[in-house]
Scaffold this motif. Sequence first.
Motif, PDB file in Angstrom:
ATOM      1  N   VAL A 130      42.007  -3.797  15.857  1.00 56.97           N
ATOM      2  CA  VAL A 130      41.480  -3.508  17.195  1.00 56.97           C
ATOM      3  C   VAL A 130      42.646  -3.208  18.125  1.00 56.97           C
ATOM      4  CG1 VAL A 130      40.075  -4.344  19.111  1.00 56.97           C
ATOM      5  CG2 VAL A 130      39.592  -5.141  16.783  1.00 56.97           C
ATOM      6  N   GLU A 131      42.600  -2.049  18.787  1.00 59.66           N
ATOM      7  CA  GLU A 131      43.662  -1.678  19.722  1.00 59.66           C
ATOM      8  C   GLU A 131      43.368  -2.220  21.114  1.00 59.66           C
ATOM      9  OE1 GLU A 131      46.071   2.346  20.199  1.00 59.66           O
ATOM     10  OE2 GLU A 131      44.156   2.469  21.269  1.00 59.66           O
ATOM     11  N   TYR A 132      44.405  -2.707  21.790  1.00 59.12           N
ATOM     12  CA  TYR A 132      44.303  -3.203  23.165  1.00 59.12           C
ATOM     13  C   TYR A 132      45.253  -2.416  24.056  1.00 59.12           C
ATOM     14  CZ  TYR A 132      41.671  -7.273  21.559  1.00 59.12           C
ATOM     15  OH  TYR A 132      40.705  -8.099  21.027  1.00 59.12           O
ATOM     16  N   ASP A 133      44.818  -2.130  25.270  1.00 56.05           N
ATOM     17  CA  ASP A 133      45.706  -1.434  26.200  1.00 56.05           C
ATOM     18  C   ASP A 133      46.536  -2.448  26.979  1.00 56.05           C
ATOM     19  OD1 ASP A 133      44.115  -2.398  28.299  1.00 56.05           O
ATOM     20  OD2 ASP A 133      43.008  -0.531  28.519  1.00 56.05           O
ATOM     21  N   PHE A 134      47.241  -1.979  28.008  1.00 55.40           N
ATOM     22  CA  PHE A 134      48.191  -2.832  28.717  1.00 55.40           C
ATOM     23  C   PHE A 134      47.523  -3.884  29.597  1.00 55.40           C
ATOM     24  CE2 PHE A 134      51.149   1.106  28.670  1.00 55.40           C
ATOM     25  CZ  PHE A 134      51.472   0.850  27.361  1.00 55.40           C
ATOM     26  N   THR A 135      46.197  -3.850  29.735  1.00 56.68           N
ATOM     27  CA  THR A 135      45.529  -4.909  30.496  1.00 56.68           C
ATOM     28  C   THR A 135      45.526  -6.224  29.740  1.00 56.68           C
ATOM     29  OG1 THR A 135      43.351  -4.275  29.629  1.00 56.68           O
ATOM     30  CG2 THR A 135      44.051  -3.268  31.714  1.00 56.68           C
ATOM     31  N   ASP A 136      45.737  -6.177  28.407  1.00 57.57           N
ATOM     32  CA  ASP A 136      45.861  -7.400  27.619  1.00 57.57           C
ATOM     33  C   ASP A 136      47.034  -7.259  26.650  1.00 57.57           C
ATOM     34  OD1 ASP A 136      45.708  -9.761  26.249  1.00 57.57           O
ATOM     35  OD2 ASP A 136      43.785  -9.349  25.283  1.00 57.57           O
ATOM     36  N   PRO A 137      48.251  -7.542  27.112  1.00 51.97           N
ATOM     37  CA  PRO A 137      49.420  -7.407  26.237  1.00 51.97           C
ATOM     38  C   PRO A 137      49.462  -8.439  25.115  1.00 51.97           C
ATOM     39  CG  PRO A 137      50.045  -8.343  28.364  1.00 51.97           C
ATOM     40  CD  PRO A 137      48.623  -7.895  28.491  1.00 51.97           C
ATOM     41  N   THR A 138      48.540  -9.415  25.126  1.00 55.69           N
ATOM     42  CA  THR A 138      48.466 -10.369  24.010  1.00 55.69           C
ATOM     43  C   THR A 138      47.591  -9.835  22.886  1.00 55.69           C
ATOM     44  OG1 THR A 138      46.492 -11.651  24.682  1.00 55.69           O
ATOM     45  CG2 THR A 138      48.605 -12.220  25.718  1.00 55.69           C
TER      46      THR A 138
END
Length: 304
Positions: A130-138
């Motif tokens: 699952v890819e996450y953007d910079f709103t959740d760096p964790t």
Amino acid sequence: MTQPNITLRQLRAFLTVAEHRSFSRAAEQLLVSNPWLSETIKDLERQLKFQLFVRTTRSVELTDAGVVLSSLAARVLDDLDSAIKAAQRTADRDGSVLTLGYTIGAGLEVIPWLLRAFAAEYPQRPLRSVEYDFTDPTAGLRDSSVHAAIIRPPTGLAGLTTLELLTEDRVACLPEGHPLAAQDSVSVADLLKEPIIAAPKAPGPWRDYWLLSDYRTTPAPVVDEASTRDGELHLVARGVGISVTSAGAQRFYSRPGVAFRRIRDIPPCVVALAWWPEHTAKVADLVTIATGFKAVADQLADPD
């Protein structure tokens, strides 16, 4: 003495009314009717054999007993929520789907290799990414929505277990034609007065790390925010400001209008596999595979 038969739903209803000091606002938050909420509180008071609220036509206030119960019950429910999450992590040690999060830009070299190697070694074990953007760096670790994640520290999450996979130089992203773009490399001091593109605000030190806040005596001159690498570089290409990122961005996101220059007097950034200790059994095979990535990382760093 007979113990009252109190339900979690009653306690949550009570705490919501106590928070809002209003039955109507509490009912709206809980998505229930006012009559249902009122009867739920009355039933709770009957079982406890004491009054929780003083109700008038204009206000709802806690009694002294209600104040005590609201304080202690809130702690109990917080502890219960923590216990449930811990039990869920323990239950994850079975053979169910393994979920791997990754932040934009952190998994470009790692994720494809890791997924292929894992599938080859453990063809019967499902692995979802699952890819996450910079709103959740964790990348999902903060709320334990993933079992492990490919991240770029720092995250500010105490207690994480991490495996360093590779290091990269940090680079400045500059608009073409910027005076600093004429240099082969730049210094931190060169960048501190430049208008800069930031990641969205999020808990932890990640945003400040990329704003070079450790090197500043005043707040960074943030002119805009971007939640994705494409959004960030689009703003740089337009001349809105500069940004700071990893050297990998030059390989995978190079485009007209943006120049990348190594920051020569700053430590490199790290790409790591991270997980909570409770998930160690679940991710053990993935960690074994990821350990083998070091040789690949060395080849990327020195292709000759």
